[in-house]
Design a protein around this motif. Structure first.
Motif, PDB file in Angstrom:
ATOM      1  N   UNK A 262       0.982  -1.163  -0.015  1.00  0.00           N
ATOM      2  CA  UNK A 262      -0.022   0.035   0.031  1.00  0.00           C
ATOM      3  C   UNK A 262       1.038   1.511   0.101  1.00  0.00           C
ATOM      4  N   UNK A 263       1.656   1.365   1.162  1.00  0.00           N
ATOM      5  CA  UNK A 263       2.407   2.631   1.252  1.00  0.00           C
ATOM      6  C   UNK A 263       3.464   3.284   0.036  1.00  0.00           C
TER       7      UNK A 263
ATOM      8  N   UNK B 199      13.168   6.500   0.120  1.00  0.00           N
ATOM      9  CA  UNK B 199      12.379   5.305   0.279  1.00  0.00           C
ATOM     10  C   UNK B 199      12.628   4.511   1.607  1.00  0.00           C
ATOM     11  N   UNK B 200      14.030   4.460   1.952  1.00  0.00           N
ATOM     12  CA  UNK B 200      14.169   3.883   3.376  1.00  0.00           C
ATOM     13  C   UNK B 200      13.644   4.845   4.426  1.00  0.00           C
ATOM     14  N   UNK B 201      13.686   5.982   4.416  1.00  0.00           N
ATOM     15  CA  UNK B 201      13.231   6.919   5.396  1.00  0.00           C
ATOM     16  C   UNK B 201      11.708   6.519   5.533  1.00  0.00           C
ATOM     17  N   UNK B 202      10.870   6.426   4.152  1.00  0.00           N
ATOM     18  CA  UNK B 202       9.418   6.196   4.290  1.00  0.00           C
ATOM     19  C   UNK B 202       9.477   5.086   5.090  1.00  0.00           C
TER      20      UNK B 202
ATOM     21  N   UNK C 139       7.262   4.650   8.812  1.00  0.00           N
ATOM     22  CA  UNK C 139       6.053   3.885   8.674  1.00  0.00           C
ATOM     23  C   UNK C 139       6.040   2.842   9.999  1.00  0.00           C
ATOM     24  N   UNK C 140       7.176   2.250  10.016  1.00  0.00           N
ATOM     25  CA  UNK C 140       7.722   1.386  11.144  1.00  0.00           C
ATOM     26  C   UNK C 140       7.104   2.127  12.459  1.00  0.00           C
TER      27      UNK C 140
END
Length: 528
Positions: free
Chosen positions: A434-435, A477-480, A484-485
């Motif tokens: 999703x994200x 992308x990694x920061x996203x 989210x975690x």
């Protein structure tokens, strides 16, 4: 805000600490305690089943037992005739078990035509005082609500001195490189080693409270435990922040301590242990003969070799927050992660299951607690671990105590691990499906997570992004994912705090591995 019940809990914890810290455990007491518990193993099991299941109308296990038409007298007869493990196997065949998804409250319990919902707290031991609740750190298990109970901690502490004695580390000053609350990985050994008369010399924490977004309750609980313990004469050390990138600081402490006392030990997760040893080699620090008591992730051949390259010794331990210590290794290991299974307080059977989203089958471990002090009542509770279980002789003290059952090649079929922090793979599915597609384009099938181990023994999580997605910024992308975690997964806060320090999470621009599932753990990948 704190309520009257919160104040009451802290008051009870303070006086519980007084009794806990004023007593000391000796090696001979440990041997006697373990021997007595082995002799009373069947009696302890039946006592637990009767008091916390059959006399507890709210127990989810009671529903399963009634559905199977099993009364207490039936279990008693089976145990007296066949023993605990054969009885547990028969109960499992009748549907008396809890899958790991059910235990985490992720799935309803369905047996035949019966269906009911369970929550994590439904498995709490109703006999224990409600001092304090924690969420598991995401090390070996992920995100389970667990009662912190001092009596159970005391019982499990009887393993510690035999563990040190077996590995010739009784006189070694002990350090920690473990996080504080909400993880129990630091506070438990801090209290445990004081009860052994061997206080922790230094406590290094690889994350700060802000990095893991520790709640006010957790922050106060850490300080309350340390300072109230000092009121009772226990001078417990406070955690000192040392990031994973600063492993040389821990290595230098170990080298200095070894020089002063001729020996030294440290308790930490496996990957941080590798970092300490690499730092020692790179900086010419002598830590030869020191002991690393490790756990939280598999001790693979590559990781053991990295530790031994520094002249140090790796001692594997198998533990979860819900159970505490399950087993510990000795010098006569048959495999890199071989441990003696502590079956005086636990029972273990295996049962085959299919790994979701794959064509792979594993023999999953199912644990049963045998102690009335256990925070979680477990009757054939499936772990998301599997491995090899065997009986063999090695001649060590553990064997002399009666621990002849061994576990090794212990792996997870559902968890991903990086730098000692673990996340249930299914918690990533929402992010992958999703994200990320919504933010960076592509379809759910364009993203996948793959666990891999590099040549230096470090475990990485590779975020596979299909080339068809187009140009992306890897760091963004990694920061996203980390954000989210932090936002959506309780145990993800601690994991994200670890992973944000180093390159645990990496982007790979390749096409996803077909038919392998959204999330692939290292060891299932190797089976492909």
């Amino acid at each position: 805000m704190f309520s009257v019940s919160d104040i009451s809990r802290y008051y009870g914890l303070a006086f519980g600490l007084r009794d806990f810290l004023r007593n000391k455990i000796t090696l001979e007491q440990s041997k006697k305690f373990i021997s007595t518990r082995l002799q009373n193993r069947e009696r302890n099991f039946l006592n637990l089943i009767q008091k916390v299941i059959y006399e507890n109308p709210e127990s989810p296990y009671l529903k399963l037992l009634k559905n199977a038409g099993c009364e207490f007298g039936d279990i008693e007869s089976l145990v007296n005739k066949d023993g605990i493990e054969p009885t547990l196997c028969k109960l499992l065949e009748e549907g008396v078990y809890i899958s790991w998804e059910e235990f985490k409250g992720k799935r309803d319990v369905i047996r035949g035509g019966n269906r009911f919902h369970v929550r994590e707290r439904d498995f709490d031991n109703p006999l224990l005082p409600d001092y304090y609740h924690v969420k598991t750190s995401g090390s070996r298990s992920a995100g389970t609500r667990t009662i912190f109970d001092l009596k159970y901690l005391w019982e499990k502490s009887y393993y510690a001195l035999p563990m040190l004695a077996v590995n010739n580390a009784l006189d070694a000053p002990m350090g920690l490189w473990m996080p504080g609350l909400p993880s129990m990985a630091g506070i438990v050994p801090l209290l445990r080693y004081w009860s052994l008369g061997r206080p922790i010399a230094r406590w290094f924490s690889p994350v700060t409270e802000s990095q893991v977004q520790a709640s006010l309750r957790d922050r106060l609980a850490t300080r309350f435990t340390i300072y109230s313990a000092r009121l009772w004469g226990a001078k417990l050390v406070k955690p000192e922040y040392v990031s994973l990138a600063q492993a040389v600081k821990v290595a230098r402490w170990m080298a200095d301590t070894r020089k002063q006392f001729e020996t030294c030990s440290i308790s930490c997760f496996v990957s941080p242990a590798v970092k300490i040893c690499q730092a020692a080699i790179e900086n010419g620090l002598d830590i030869e003969g020191t002991h690393f008591f490790v756990g939280g992730e598999p001790l693979t051949e590559a990781k053991r070799q990295q530790i031994e390259a520094a002249g140090a010794l790796a001692v594997p331990r198998y533990f979860t927050t819900e159970i505490d210590i399950i087993g510990c290794g000795c010098p006569g290991t048959a495999a890199d992660d071989d441990v003696h299974f502590f079956h005086d307080s636990l029972a273990l059977i295996e049962h085959q299951r299919k790994v979701e989203h794959t064509d792979t089958y594993v023999n999953a471990f199912h644990f049963t607690n045998l102690s009335l002090s256990a925070p979680k009542i477990m009757l054939n509770v499936e772990s998301d671990d599997y491995g090899v279980m065997e009986t063999r002789s090695c001649g060590c003290l553990f064997e002399q105590l009666g621990f002849v059952r061994h576990l090794h090649h212990i792996r997870s079929f559902a968890k991903l691990t990086g730098s000692g922090m673990t996340i249930i793979g299914s918690d990533f599915v929402h992010i992958l499906e999703k994200v990320l597609p919504q933010k960076y384009g592509g379809a759910a099938t364009d993203y996948q997570l793959l666990e891999e181990e590099d040549n230096h023994g470090q475990t990485h999580l590779n975020l596979i992004v299909s080339p068809s997605v187009g140009a992306i910024n890897d760091s963004e992308v990694i920061n996203t994912v980390l954000s989210e975690l932090h936002r959506s997964v309780r145990s993800g806060k601690l994991a994200a705090g670890f992973w944000s320090q180093i390159n645990t999470l990496q982007v790979k621009r390749i096409y996803p591995i077909s038919s392998s599932g959204k999330v692939m753990t290292l060891h299932l990948t190797k089976q492909k």
